[in-house]
Design a protein around this motif. Structure first.
Motif, mmCIF file in Angstrom:
data_model
loop_
_atom_site.group_PDB
_atom_site.id
_atom_site.type_symbol
_atom_site.label_atom_id
_atom_site.label_comp_id
_atom_site.label_asym_id
_atom_site.label_seq_id
_atom_site.Cartn_x
_atom_site.Cartn_y
_atom_site.Cartn_z
ATOM 1 N N ARG A 47 0.822 -1.210 0.000
ATOM 2 C CA ARG A 47 0.000 0.000 0.000
ATOM 3 C C ARG A 47 0.858 1.263 0.000
ATOM 4 O O ARG A 47 0.493 2.274 -0.573
ATOM 5 N N THR A 48 2.028 1.196 0.642
ATOM 6 C CA THR A 48 2.899 2.364 0.772
ATOM 7 C C THR A 48 4.294 2.011 0.272
ATOM 8 O O THR A 48 4.829 0.970 0.629
ATOM 9 N N VAL A 49 4.861 2.900 -0.535
ATOM 10 C CA VAL A 49 6.213 2.735 -1.064
ATOM 11 C C VAL A 49 7.067 3.857 -0.484
ATOM 12 O O VAL A 49 6.705 5.033 -0.586
ATOM 13 N N VAL A 50 8.192 3.490 0.127
ATOM 14 C CA VAL A 50 9.112 4.470 0.707
ATOM 15 C C VAL A 50 10.448 4.327 0.002
ATOM 16 O O VAL A 50 10.959 3.226 -0.160
ATOM 17 N N MET A 51 10.999 5.457 -0.423
ATOM 18 C CA MET A 51 12.294 5.440 -1.106
ATOM 19 C C MET A 51 13.120 6.642 -0.682
ATOM 20 O O MET A 51 12.581 7.651 -0.238
ATOM 21 N N GLY A 52 14.423 6.521 -0.855
ATOM 22 C CA GLY A 52 15.307 7.640 -0.622
ATOM 23 C C GLY A 52 15.378 8.529 -1.852
ATOM 24 O O GLY A 52 14.877 8.188 -2.930
ATOM 25 N N ARG A 53 16.029 9.661 -1.708
ATOM 26 C CA ARG A 53 16.104 10.621 -2.793
ATOM 27 C C ARG A 53 16.880 10.089 -3.986
ATOM 28 O O ARG A 53 16.519 10.330 -5.149
ATOM 29 N N THR A 54 17.945 9.351 -3.762
ATOM 30 C CA THR A 54 18.725 8.806 -4.866
ATOM 31 C C THR A 54 17.872 7.862 -5.710
ATOM 32 O O THR A 54 17.907 7.920 -6.946
ATOM 33 N N THR A 55 17.091 7.016 -5.065
ATOM 34 C CA THR A 55 16.207 6.113 -5.800
ATOM 35 C C THR A 55 15.151 6.898 -6.559
ATOM 36 O O THR A 55 14.884 6.620 -7.731
ATOM 37 N N TYR A 56 14.545 7.885 -5.903
ATOM 38 C CA TYR A 56 13.535 8.692 -6.592
ATOM 39 C C TYR A 56 14.145 9.366 -7.829
ATOM 40 O O TYR A 56 13.557 9.340 -8.911
ATOM 41 N N ASP A 57 15.318 9.971 -7.681
ATOM 42 C CA ASP A 57 15.957 10.655 -8.816
ATOM 43 C C ASP A 57 16.240 9.672 -9.950
ATOM 44 O O ASP A 57 16.089 10.009 -11.127
ATOM 45 N N TRP A 58 16.638 8.448 -9.618
ATOM 46 C CA TRP A 58 16.889 7.419 -10.635
ATOM 47 C C TRP A 58 15.593 7.102 -11.373
ATOM 48 O O TRP A 58 15.565 7.049 -12.596
ATOM 49 N N ILE A 59 14.513 6.894 -10.635
ATOM 50 C CA ILE A 59 13.210 6.599 -11.249
ATOM 51 C C ILE A 59 12.751 7.766 -12.116
ATOM 52 O O ILE A 59 12.256 7.573 -13.227
ATOM 53 N N ALA A 60 12.918 8.974 -11.630
ATOM 54 C CA ALA A 60 12.446 10.171 -12.344
ATOM 55 C C ALA A 60 13.187 10.398 -13.659
ATOM 56 O O ALA A 60 12.636 11.002 -14.580
ATOM 57 N N ARG A 61 14.415 9.925 -13.759
ATOM 58 C CA ARG A 61 15.197 10.106 -14.992
ATOM 59 C C ARG A 61 14.692 9.267 -16.156
ATOM 60 O O ARG A 61 14.971 9.564 -17.310
ATOM 61 N N TYR A 62 13.999 8.183 -15.855
ATOM 62 C CA TYR A 62 13.604 7.265 -16.907
ATOM 63 C C TYR A 62 12.212 7.597 -17.441
ATOM 64 O O TYR A 62 11.319 7.943 -16.670
ATOM 65 N N PRO A 63 12.051 7.495 -18.765
ATOM 66 C CA PRO A 63 10.738 7.802 -19.346
ATOM 67 C C PRO A 63 9.702 6.759 -18.912
ATOM 68 O O PRO A 63 10.044 5.679 -18.445
ATOM 69 N N GLY A 64 8.483 7.121 -19.093
ATOM 70 C CA GLY A 64 7.410 6.194 -18.746
ATOM 71 C C GLY A 64 6.580 6.727 -17.605
ATOM 72 O O GLY A 64 6.925 7.708 -16.950
ATOM 73 N N ALA A 65 5.492 6.051 -17.388
ATOM 74 C CA ALA A 65 4.533 6.468 -16.370
ATOM 75 C C ALA A 65 5.068 6.193 -14.961
ATOM 76 O O ALA A 65 5.938 5.348 -14.763
ATOM 77 N N TRP A 66 4.523 6.915 -14.021
ATOM 78 C CA TRP A 66 4.795 6.694 -12.596
ATOM 79 C C TRP A 66 4.215 5.329 -12.241
ATOM 80 O O TRP A 66 3.032 5.068 -12.442
ATOM 81 N N GLU A 67 5.038 4.442 -11.741
ATOM 82 C CA GLU A 67 4.611 3.063 -11.491
ATOM 83 C C GLU A 67 3.813 2.877 -10.214
ATOM 84 O O GLU A 67 3.318 1.782 -9.959
ATOM 85 N N TYR A 68 3.691 3.916 -9.412
ATOM 86 C CA TYR A 68 3.120 3.741 -8.079
ATOM 87 C C TYR A 68 1.774 4.434 -7.914
ATOM 88 O O TYR A 68 1.374 4.740 -6.796
ATOM 89 N N ASP A 69 1.056 4.647 -9.022
ATOM 90 C CA ASP A 69 -0.295 5.193 -8.932
ATOM 91 C C ASP A 69 -1.143 4.270 -8.069
ATOM 92 O O ASP A 69 -1.043 3.042 -8.159
ATOM 93 N N GLY A 70 -1.945 4.865 -7.219
ATOM 94 C CA GLY A 70 -2.784 4.082 -6.327
ATOM 95 C C GLY A 70 -2.085 3.666 -5.054
ATOM 96 O O GLY A 70 -2.698 3.069 -4.167
ATOM 97 N N LYS A 71 -0.798 3.957 -4.948
ATOM 98 C CA LYS A 71 -0.028 3.659 -3.741
ATOM 99 C C LYS A 71 0.343 4.984 -3.065
ATOM 100 O O LYS A 71 0.478 6.005 -3.721
ATOM 101 N N ARG A 72 0.515 4.954 -1.773
ATOM 102 C CA ARG A 72 1.076 6.100 -1.068
ATOM 103 C C ARG A 72 2.586 6.037 -1.315
ATOM 104 O O ARG A 72 3.218 5.023 -1.025
#
Length: 175
Positions: A47-72
């Motif tokens: 239900r909830t996804v927690v990540m650090g800033r480095t992981t978020y920045d890595w995810i944000a660099r890649y094209p495509g939709a946000w994979e965590y819609d419907g999750k906190r």
């Protein structure tokens, strides 16, 4: 009370990414079918996804939709996130975040990404379980599964199984 879990892959030599943050050693595995342990099955339990800033920045660099819609989604960071890739919240205080996560009763929490934040949770006794997928790849160097912090722990092995000739699943519980 929510269970806080890790779900992560590592190379045989203990790295989660190459020095340049590449995951090709993981994503280009031919015919890798993890069945009931596949990521798409796992994420349904979260239900909830927690990540650090480095992981978020890595995810944000890649094209495509946000994979965590419907999750906190919560990013632990002290810097603002301009134009977030998807709906998310930020936190700066790990101890307050742990208390907040422990009070949840709407599903489990996934510690997504690298070992730094997972290690911070382990150091505080706040990671309940971790699934580690060991891939039959030696990549020589990179980002370690767990950074060296001096933590000593003895998690209990719940299960170990070969899922594919190139992948073993280890599941541990922290008491």
């Amino acid at each position: 009370m929510a269970k806080i879990v890790g779900y992560i892959a590592t190379s045989l030599d203990g790295f989660i990414a190459t020095p340049d943050e590449n995951l090709d050693w993981l994503t280009q595995q031919p015919d890798l079918n993890l069945g009931e342990h596949d990521y798409h099955q796992f994420i349904k339990t979260i239900r909830t996804v927690v990540m650090g800033r480095t992981t978020y920045d890595w995810i944000a660099r890649y094209p495509g939709a946000w994979e965590y819609d419907g999750k906190r989604a919560i990013v632990v960071t002290s810097r603002p996130i301009d134009n977030p890739k998807g709906p998310l919240e930020t936190r700066t205080d790990i101890d307050a975040l742990i208390a907040e996560l422990r009070a949840l009763d709407d599903g489990d929490v996934w510690m997504l990404g690298g070992g730094k934040l997972q290690m911070a949770f382990m150091e505080r006794g706040a990671l309940d379980e971790i699934e580690i997928y060991v891939m039959s790849e030696i990549i020589g160097s990179g980002i370690p599964l767990f950074p060296a912090t001096g933590l000593r722990a003895s998690p209990k092995l719940i299960s170990a199984e070969m899922l594919h000739p190139v992948c073993a699943r280890l599941r541990y519980r922290f008491d």
